[in-house]
Write a protein that holds these residues in place. Structure first.
Motif, short mmCIF file in Angstrom:
data_model
loop_
_atom_site.label_atom_id
_atom_site.label_comp_id
_atom_site.label_asym_id
_atom_site.label_seq_id
_atom_site.Cartn_x
_atom_site.Cartn_y
_atom_site.Cartn_z
N MET A 31 0.82 -1.21 0.00
CA MET A 31 0.00 0.00 0.00
C MET A 31 0.86 1.26 0.00
O MET A 31 0.55 2.23 -0.71
N SER A 35 0.61 4.08 -3.01
CA SER A 35 0.25 5.48 -2.73
C SER A 35 1.39 6.42 -3.10
O SER A 35 1.16 7.50 -3.66
N PHE A 50 -4.59 5.09 1.57
CA PHE A 50 -5.49 3.99 1.90
C PHE A 50 -6.14 4.19 3.27
O PHE A 50 -5.50 4.68 4.21
N TYR A 66 -0.25 6.71 3.37
CA TYR A 66 -0.71 7.80 2.51
C TYR A 66 0.40 8.80 2.27
O TYR A 66 1.43 8.81 2.93
N ALA A 127 -9.82 -2.49 2.09
CA ALA A 127 -9.48 -1.07 2.22
C ALA A 127 -10.22 -0.29 1.15
O ALA A 127 -10.89 -0.86 0.29
N PHE A 129 -9.04 3.08 -1.48
CA PHE A 129 -7.95 3.93 -1.92
C PHE A 129 -8.55 5.28 -2.28
O PHE A 129 -9.46 5.37 -3.10
N LEU A 151 -5.01 -1.27 -8.67
CA LEU A 151 -5.36 -1.89 -7.39
C LEU A 151 -5.67 -3.37 -7.55
O LEU A 151 -5.27 -4.19 -6.71
#
Length: 156
Positions: A31, A35, A50, A66, A127, A129, A151
């Motif tokens: 993740m 990001s 996320f 993030y 999650a 996004f 994703l």
């Protein structure tokens, strides 16, 4: 930026993300990578990251990796754009966040937003996004297709 250029940028970002994630199984590392690469690939990405489904509170999202200014720490399913994406399990593309019911202003400079649900290989929501822009109407179907494809390749 032309539409073709945006598509090309998503294609380039997808290749870079796939190369970096190859062999990496840790969800948070994956993740953080997604990001970071997407945030830096597009000028219109103001906040990128996320919100994870909290295993202790499965009807709530908690901040994950993030890029950008401070994010909200927790968002209930059904509240705001992120909560709507989690509740419906559908991408939310919002041209003007101030017109969205129950919008949560984690940063008052946010003007438009796209939120894409993230599913694991078994189809469970893990999650969402979230990408915000500080300009109205900055996301379109090219963004939707690019983000959804990245994703799916990165987490399913």
């Amino acid at each position: 930026m032309s539409q073709q250029t945006k598509q090309d940028r998503y294609a380039e970002a997808a290749k870079e993300i796939a190369a970096v994630l190859e062999g990496e199984s840790n969800l948070i590392a994956r993740m953080a990578t997604v990001s970071n690469i997407l945030h830096h690939a597009f000028d219109h990405y103001f906040w990128t990251g996320f919100y994870l489904v909290d295993p202790e509170k499965p009807d709530e999202l908690v901040i994950g990796p993030y890029q950008g200014t401070m994010g909200c720490l927790r968002i209930p399913f059904g509240k705001g754009v992120c909560g709507a994406a989690a509740a419906t399990r559908e991408t939310q593309l919002v041209e003007d966040v101030h017109a969205f019911p129950d919008h949560i202003a984690c940063d008052a400079r946010s003007e438009s937003e796209i939120v894409v649900p993230v599913f694991d290989g078994g189809g469970a929501l893990i999650a969402v996004f979230d990408v915000d822009s500080d300009e109205k109407a900055m996301f379109d179907e090219i963004d939707r297709a690019g983000i959804e494809g990245i994703l799916k390749a990165s987490f399913a």
